[in-house]
Structure formats: structure tokens, C-alpha cells
Design an enzyme around this catalytic site. Sequence first.
Site, PDB file in Angstrom:
ATOM      1  N   ILE A   1      -0.904   9.226   8.711  1.00  0.00           N
ATOM      2  CA  ILE A   1      -1.649   8.283   9.547  1.00  0.00           C
ATOM      3  C   ILE A   1      -1.224   6.853   9.214  1.00  0.00           C
ATOM      4  CG2 ILE A   1      -3.600   9.863   9.731  1.00  0.00           C
ATOM      5  CD1 ILE A   1      -5.092   8.110   7.696  1.00  0.00           C
TER       6      ILE A   1
ATOM      7  N   GLY B   1      -5.100   1.570   7.926  1.00  0.00           N
ATOM      8  CA  GLY B   1      -6.110   0.847   8.681  1.00  0.00           C
ATOM      9  C   GLY B   1      -5.826  -0.642   8.747  1.00  0.00           C
TER      10      GLY B   1
ATOM     11  N   HIS C   1       0.278   7.915   4.061  1.00  0.00           N
ATOM     12  CA  HIS C   1       0.903   7.234   5.192  1.00  0.00           C
ATOM     13  C   HIS C   1       2.402   7.511   5.311  1.00  0.00           C
ATOM     14  CE1 HIS C   1      -2.898   5.173   5.367  1.00  0.00           C
ATOM     15  NE2 HIS C   1      -2.741   4.721   4.135  1.00  0.00           N
TER      16      HIS C   1
ATOM     17  N   ASP D   1       0.846  -1.187   0.000  1.00  0.00           N
ATOM     18  CA  ASP D   1       0.000   0.000   0.000  1.00  0.00           C
ATOM     19  C   ASP D   1       0.885   1.241   0.000  1.00  0.00           C
ATOM     20  OD1 ASP D   1      -1.730   2.117   0.424  1.00  0.00           O
ATOM     21  OD2 ASP D   1      -3.010   1.015   1.818  1.00  0.00           O
TER      22      ASP D   1
END
Length: 286
Positions: A209, A212, A194, A189
Site C-alpha cells: 500500500i 498515508g 509499502h 519511511d
Amino acid sequence: MPIDPAAALAAPPRVTDIAWEQKDVLLYHLGVGAGAHRPATDPDELRYTYEKDLQVLPSFVTVAGGGLARAGVFTLPGLDVNLARVLHGGQHIELHRPVPVSGRGTLTSSLAALYDKGKAAVLVLRSEAADADGPLWTCDTEVFARGEGGFGGERGVSSRVATPERAPDWEQEIPVRHDQALLYRLSGDWNPLHADPDFAELGGFDRPILHGLCTYGTTLKAVVDTVLGGDTSRVRGYRARFAGVFFPGETLRVRIWDEGGRLVVTAGSVERADAPVLADTVVTHE
């Protein structure tokens, strides 16, 4: 209309070849924090980080062989959606047998359900993996497509899970490394949200962040190590709703309740007064 429900649901599934090696498993485990919370040479951690006696955390299936991007579901007929307005709402995996340390097989992907929430559409993207010995896992990815609702479809059933009104049976605090997102992204990803502070600011965050699905894997590892004796093969299913953001460098608090045949779990940020990160989370096991 960007979404054509009839065409999307009737579209034939996409079948792709997938493969993974033990290096991919080791990298994924490091990406969800294996080896960081106890001494790196602790035998319980080496089951995740060293090829001798290596086992596979079931959440690895979300990235195995390239993950959702490899499935190509968003290219199905009838799903002309704006990917910039798509949110990952939830994840559900079912294990038909333990995941091999290395393997090769096929991934069959389709749109399993499509719900109309008014201002948004909810897509349930299903990927089923199998190898020469039969089915391996089923992976359902719930996606919110903002601005794509209002087509007159069913709203769908609620998947909310009530948290027991008692103290948890187990609780664990997990310090998450400041570079955890940079490590996890190597499993596939590459979203700059991120990693890149400037890009994160454009998204409304003061810093990047955590993925998830990284928190998803970290939480499952905590459940396996705390409740299931560190044996990943005991996991049969795992589902969660992504309830909020988590920042690298924070501490994840995982609470677990035994509800007789299933484990109800919550995960939140210690530093932000247990702000929820995962909710409606259930692990089924043997």
C-alpha cells in the site's frame, strides 16, 4: 500498565537538532508525484523539481530532518506501547512562515494529549521546529495505540468535518505511479509494508500500500496547484484523517470545497468507487 498517563504527559520535551538540504526537498516532491502529471518541463512543475525558483510543499515538514522517528517521542517515560499495534490516525501541520529550501534548527517534541477510547488510546504527538529566526512549524501526529485504552482518561473532542452538501468547487483526478511508494520511502519511511509483497500479505493486503503521508502530500499539492495558484507559501495549515488505504497505480480523486477562509477536501480511489483515503481534511490559507 504500558501507558502511564501522568508520567507521559509530565515528561519533559525532547529537543533534537535537525537539518535538511534542497536535495531532500526535491526528493520529497518527486515522492508525492511532482513532475509526473504534466510535462516534466512545465514551469509549474519545475517549481517543485528544479532548484531554480524551488519552493517547498508544506507537507515536507512531516519528513524534514528525519520526521517523527527523529523526534523520539515513543521513548518518552510512560509510553511503553507495542509499535506493531500502532496506527497513524491523522496529521495536522501549522506553518508559522514558509519552509526554507534548506535549513538547520531544533525540533522540540512532546506528548500534547492522551485520550482514552476504551479499546485504544489516542496519542497526540507534537513537534515544534524553530531556527535562528524563530518558529517554523508545529506538527501534530495523531496515533491510535490499539489495546492501550481503559485507563480512565478523557475521550477527547470530535474533529470530524462535514462535507458540504453541494458539488465540489474543484475536482482533480491524479494517476499515481506504480512505483510511487518505492520513491516516497527514500524520504525516510522504510516500512516494508509499502514495498514487500510478502510483508504486505502478512498485513492482510494483496499488494503493498502507499504511505498515508504520501497521499497526504499528493493531496496538498493538488490543492495548491488547483486553488492557490501553485504558491505553496499561501498555506497556513493542513489537517487530515487517514480514512483508508490507497494502492500505487490507482487514481486519486481530490474534491475541494471553498468554505470561506478554509478549503474542505476529500480524497478517494477512483478505481474502488471513491473509497475514502483522506477524510476530515481542511486546508487554511491566505
